[in-house]
Write a protein that holds these residues in place. Structure first.
Motif, short mmCIF file in Angstrom:
data_model
loop_
_atom_site.label_atom_id
_atom_site.label_comp_id
_atom_site.label_asym_id
_atom_site.label_seq_id
_atom_site.Cartn_x
_atom_site.Cartn_y
_atom_site.Cartn_z
N TRP A 147 8.09 4.57 -13.29
CA TRP A 147 7.64 4.78 -11.84
C TRP A 147 9.16 5.57 -11.64
O TRP A 147 9.16 6.52 -10.32
N SER A 148 9.71 4.99 -12.37
CA SER A 148 11.12 5.54 -12.46
C SER A 148 11.15 7.52 -12.31
O SER A 148 11.39 7.97 -11.30
N HIS A 149 10.37 7.56 -13.26
CA HIS A 149 10.12 9.21 -13.68
C HIS A 149 8.95 9.51 -12.12
O HIS A 149 9.66 10.74 -12.35
N VAL A 150 8.29 8.80 -12.18
CA VAL A 150 7.66 9.45 -11.28
C VAL A 150 8.45 9.95 -10.42
O VAL A 150 7.87 10.70 -9.26
N LEU A 151 9.36 8.37 -9.16
CA LEU A 151 9.82 8.69 -8.12
C LEU A 151 10.90 10.05 -7.88
O LEU A 151 11.29 10.70 -7.07
N SER A 152 11.14 10.14 -9.48
CA SER A 152 12.22 11.45 -9.65
C SER A 152 11.87 12.35 -10.03
O SER A 152 11.79 13.77 -9.21
N HIS A 153 10.37 12.37 -10.60
CA HIS A 153 9.76 14.20 -10.73
C HIS A 153 9.32 14.58 -9.46
O HIS A 153 8.57 15.56 -9.53
N HIS A 154 8.25 12.98 -9.39
CA HIS A 154 6.89 13.89 -8.69
C HIS A 154 6.91 13.29 -6.79
O HIS A 154 6.04 13.01 -6.43
N PRO A 155 7.62 12.75 -5.83
CA PRO A 155 7.81 12.02 -5.16
C PRO A 155 6.93 13.24 -4.31
O PRO A 155 6.38 12.40 -3.47
N ALA A 156 6.64 14.41 -4.33
CA ALA A 156 6.26 15.20 -3.34
C ALA A 156 4.29 14.83 -3.35
O ALA A 156 3.54 14.97 -2.65
N ASN A 157 4.34 14.63 -4.82
CA ASN A 157 2.58 14.06 -4.88
C ASN A 157 1.84 12.86 -4.58
O ASN A 157 1.26 12.85 -4.33
N PHE A 158 3.56 11.99 -3.64
CA PHE A 158 3.11 10.84 -2.48
C PHE A 158 2.15 11.42 -1.44
O PHE A 158 1.95 10.96 -0.70
N ASN A 159 2.86 12.61 -0.91
CA ASN A 159 2.35 13.47 0.37
C ASN A 159 0.71 13.88 -0.11
O ASN A 159 0.67 15.08 -1.23
N LEU A 160 0.37 13.01 0.49
CA LEU A 160 -1.34 13.10 0.28
C LEU A 160 -2.26 14.35 0.31
O LEU A 160 -2.95 15.13 -0.10
N GLN A 161 -1.33 14.88 1.19
CA GLN A 161 -2.48 17.02 1.68
C GLN A 161 -1.78 17.61 0.37
O GLN A 161 -2.60 18.02 0.19
N ASN A 162 -0.55 16.99 -0.34
CA ASN A 162 -0.59 17.85 -1.42
C ASN A 162 -1.44 17.53 -2.47
O ASN A 162 -2.35 18.36 -3.59
N VAL A 163 -1.66 16.47 -3.09
CA VAL A 163 -2.51 16.02 -4.17
C VAL A 163 -3.62 15.20 -3.67
O VAL A 163 -4.49 14.86 -5.13
N GLY A 164 -4.24 14.66 -2.82
CA GLY A 164 -5.30 13.71 -2.35
C GLY A 164 -5.47 13.08 -1.47
O GLY A 164 -5.09 13.96 -0.54
N GLN A 165 -6.77 12.33 -1.94
CA GLN A 165 -6.88 11.82 0.02
C GLN A 165 -7.73 10.32 -0.17
O GLN A 165 -7.75 10.35 -1.43
N LEU A 166 -7.20 10.21 0.65
CA LEU A 166 -8.18 8.96 0.82
C LEU A 166 -9.34 9.76 1.66
O LEU A 166 -10.11 9.91 1.86
N GLY A 167 -10.37 8.33 0.62
CA GLY A 167 -12.52 8.63 0.92
C GLY A 167 -12.30 8.01 2.05
O GLY A 167 -11.86 7.56 2.43
N ASP A 168 -14.21 8.40 3.09
CA ASP A 168 -14.19 7.57 3.98
C ASP A 168 -14.17 6.45 3.69
O ASP A 168 -13.51 5.61 4.63
N ASP A 169 -14.30 5.78 2.73
CA ASP A 169 -14.64 4.37 2.43
C ASP A 169 -13.75 3.86 1.99
O ASP A 169 -13.52 2.88 2.20
N GLY A 170 -12.26 4.89 2.54
CA GLY A 170 -10.95 3.90 1.70
C GLY A 170 -10.60 4.09 0.84
O GLY A 170 -9.32 4.13 0.63
#
Ligand SMILES: C[S@@+](CC[C@H](N)C(=O)[O-])C[C@H]1O[C@@H](n2cnc3c(N)ncnc32)[C@H](O)[C@@H]1O
Length: 741
Positions: A147-170
């Motif tokens: 998690w500390s790696h993710v926080l420091s290296h990939h914070p932009a990936n949480f912006n789902l426009q960049n990395v993925g989407q929530l499906g219709d069914d959630g």
């Protein structure tokens, strides 16, 4: 505020702060934006004032959580927000479980656990568990590092426009980033955006990279190495005796997930993996070579047994006339066998018994089948050197000498059955005073149990094997051998139409280790919560204790539910709270009795509390049970286990639950041969594993006292015979109730 906002950065920060606060209040209180505009001027004003471009709706630069819509100031905070509030989703987005031995990756830790146990025979999954960052593939020894790696290296990936989407069914759809690096400035034209991390090749499209990766760098990319369990569905039984009917638990069932204590500050499962330092890509170079060459050993053995049974089925064998002819002209057993094997190859050793029977039926006098017969022509008995080495004799040996250690090879074949079927006319074997047993089958489970379950017949009862339907013991199938008449299974089979499985509710405990501790295990908590006053067999409180002692013996008094750990738990099969699910561990023998048909005895001493076996069969409802009873006829419904007989009827009526039965007629295990006794040495416990629903519990048979080797095992069928029904009980106990079904 106005002073502070002179600084552009501060102004921008305050703008974001106010916007996000506004959003939060709208969500919280359900105000519309208009309401806010009208009613909250004090909030609105500064926004207008502070917005750099004068556009109050400008969200640029604000990171929005796509799950709860919360807006955060930047990606870093969004990432933290995810990890704090949406850990489950974050896990799906970023975390994979990786086997430290072969680097196979898995979506779930229990899949990894199964993998390390099955593939690498490592018991403690923690020793082999790495956590992989999906976006970059880096691996870590514990989740905190990840998690500390993710926080420091990939914070932009949480912006789902960049990395993925929530499906219709959630549900969460993430793009697969495991082996992907998004290319930076030099290819922002959209071409060749995906680079293979292993060889540097670039691809326009993600699927192309995927195909390349699969073809060039992986033997396979198993999400899970576990063979999917298709075929017969497996669920437990419903049984509800006396105290077990506890409505208290049922009431609490809906809320059960909330009863699970969340020890250790927030995370449901904490895996503190200190032994592993941070591991970066490349430290485990062996992965691909290992995964390429891997062929599941268990598949090999499956194939082997399949081929073996096919060979046995297609193997030619002599007909009765030919047997008769050869037997009639043979001078001894050796010449009989030699003549046949010249033509047919290796045949069952005791085929001569079948031939001898044919001879006796056709008045062809032969003597050479008798023990101690010496060939007048001086033929020497054939040595077995050209044969496959015989399977090992029964490991027990302790009860009495075994005259025939050679089991019927390939007992699944008709040969073995034929051969044993024709053991006849052996009254002469009573000559010896010492009781001897003949092993008819080395293992009636055919390898399905982890210990062999032999089927033996004491020599003086050999003759009863070909007894007729109305033989001395009244058993209609007396001439069938135990492994012939049913299919051996090690898990209960659930009648699909009951739809019990769909309601199953299962909870994993929060223990972080490979073996749970009663102080921390949520299953102990659930039990304590349900049975405040439960006692062990010595009358001591069960509070804070597992139902088993450190040797796996049950200490809980009969009548309470047992909560075992399950596949949602992190522990492995050595966990002290997993016993029944590990299957039969004690040596048992199916043997023939004088007057109760087949029975089961201990082939080694069994301590009190030891798990012996589970009562297994098809789980059917009352309606189906009645239909089957009708179909089988009164004689043959003796393998239908009357669950109702164990139920406190009043409670069942109050609860209005359906009642179930376990039918071991066609599918079952060694338990189907355990007879009834009014003074039994086994007791049964309902064990919850896959489900917290008591209807889906397993029925475990445990030693209720110390049992000596050779002693017959029995439990109380609790049969309450309607007048004129049932048969005479021959348990011989002083307190015998006289009737059994
Ligand atoms: C579950 S089967 C047990 C195995 C059975 N003896 C066999 O040979 O297949 C139950 C049946 O065994 C017989 N049995 C079990 N316990 C008995 C007892 N105490 N007295 C007489 N018969 C018994 C009855 O025929 C009963 O219906």
């Amino acid at each position: 505020m106005s002073e502070a906002s002179k600084d552009v950065k501060t102004r921008h920060f305050l703008t974001k702060l106010v916007c996000s606060e506004k959003e939060r209040l709208i969500r919280l209180w359900g105000f519309s934006g208009d309401n806010i505009a009208q009613n909250s001027c004090s909030v609105e004003e500064p926004v207008k004032f502070l917005t750099a471009n004068g556009d109050e709706n400008d969200d640029e630069g604000i990171a929005k959580c796509n799950i709860c819509s919360e807006k955060l100031f930047d990606d870093q905070m969004l990432a933290k927000h995810w990890i704090d509030n949406h850990k489950k989703e974050a896990r799906m987005l970023f975390k994979r479980y990786v086997c430290a031995i072969c680097l196979d990756s898995f979506t779930e830790n229990n899949l990894l656990e199964a993998h390390v146990q099955e593939r690498h025979h490592v018991q403690f999954v923690e020793q082999c568990m790495l956590y992989q960052c999906i976006p970059c593939g880096s691996r870590f020894g514990n989740p905190d590092q990840l998690w500390s790696h993710v926080l420091s290296h990939h914070p932009a990936n949480f912006n789902l426009q960049n990395v993925g989407q929530l499906g219709d069914d959630g549900s969460f759809e993430t793009r697969e980033h495991t082996q992907v690096q998004t290319v930076n400035s030099d290819n922002q034209d959209g071409l060749q955006k995906y680079i293979c991390r292993f060889c540097g090749l670039k691809f326009d499209l993600l699927p192309d990279l995927g195909r390349h990766h699969q073809a060039a760098h992986m033997g396979s990319i198993p999400t899970s190495s576990r063979v999917s369990k298709r075929g017969v569905p497996f669920y437990g039984n419903k049984l509800k005796p006396g105290r077990l009917s506890r409505p208290r638990f049922k009431k609490g069932l809906g809320a059960a997930p909330f009863k699970i204590r969340n020890r250790g500050g927030g995370s449901i499962k904490k895996h503190i993996q200190e032994p592993f330092r941070e591991v970066v890509e490349g430290e485990f170079q062996s992965s691909e070579s290992v995964s390429l060459g891997r062929l599941a050993e268990f598949q090999c053995s499956d194939i082997a047994s399949l081929l073996f049974s096919k060979i046995n089925k297609t193997k030619r064998h002599p007909g009765n006339l030919e047997l008769l002819a050869i037997a009639g002209s043979a001078c001894c057993r050796t010449s009989f066998r030699a003549s046949l094997e010249k033509k047919y190859g290796i045949l069952p050793e005791r085929l001569y018994l079948k031939a001898a029977k044919l001879c006796s039926e056709h008045n062809v006098p032969v003597e050479w089948h008798r023990e101690g017969f010496v060939c007048p022509k001086g033929c020497k008995s054939i040595t077995d050197s050209h044969r496959l080495p015989p399977l090992k004799s029964l490991p027990d040996g302790s009860v009495r000498p075994v005259t025939e250690t050679r089991p019927p090879v390939a007992v699944t074949s008709e040969w073995a059955m034929d051969e044993s079927h024709y053991i006849i006319n052996f009254n002469h074997s009573r000559q010896e005073a010492a009781e001897r047993a003949i092993v008819l089958c080395d293992d009636i489970s055919f390898g399905k149990e982890s210990v062999r379950v032999a089927c033996v017949v004491d020599e003086h009862l050999l003759g009863s094997l070909h007894g007729s339907a109305d033989g001395d013991d009244g058993q209609t199938n007396a001439c069938f051998l135990p492994w012939e008449s049913f299919t051996y299974v090690t898990k209960p089979l659930l009648d699909q139409s009951l739809d019990l499985g769909s309601q199953s509710l299962q909870l994993g405990c929060g223990c972080a280790h490979s073996t749970c501790s009663p102080k921390a295990c949520d299953h102990v908590y659930l039990f304590d919560n349900d049975y405040e006053d439960a006692k062990d067999i010595n009358g001591k409180s069960m509070k804070g204790r597992f139902p088993y002692d450190d040797k796996g013996r049950i200490i809980l008094e009969e009548g309470y539910l047992v909560y075992e750990c399950n596949k949602n738990c992190s522990c492995n099969k050595n966990c002290p709270n997993r016993v029944l699910q590990n299957g039969v561990r004690v040596k048992l023998e199916v043997f023939k009795t004088e007057d109760k048909g087949w029975a089961v005895r201990a082939a080694e001493p069994i301590d009190r509390g030891t798990f012996v076996c589970e009562y297994i069969g098809e789980v059917i409802d009352e309606h189906e049970a009645n239909k089957r009873r009708h179909r089988y006829g009164t004689e043959d419904c003796r393998f239908i286990y009357e669950i109702d007989a164990r139920v406190n009827d009043m409670i069942r009526l109050i609860e209005g639950e359906a009642s179930y039965a376990i039918d071991a007629t066609k599918y079952g295990n060694v338990s189907r041969y355990i007879n009834h006794s009014c003074s039994p040495n086994l007791e049964n416990h309902q064990v919850l594993i896959e489900s917290l629903d008591s209807q889906l519990s397993h029925i475990g048979l445990y030693a209720s006292r110390d049992i000596a080797a050779g002693e017959e095992l029995s439990f109380d069928y609790m049969y309450k015979a309607p007048p004129g029904k049932g048969c005479e009980c021959k348990c011989g106990a002083v307190n015998c109730r006289g009737c059994v079904q």
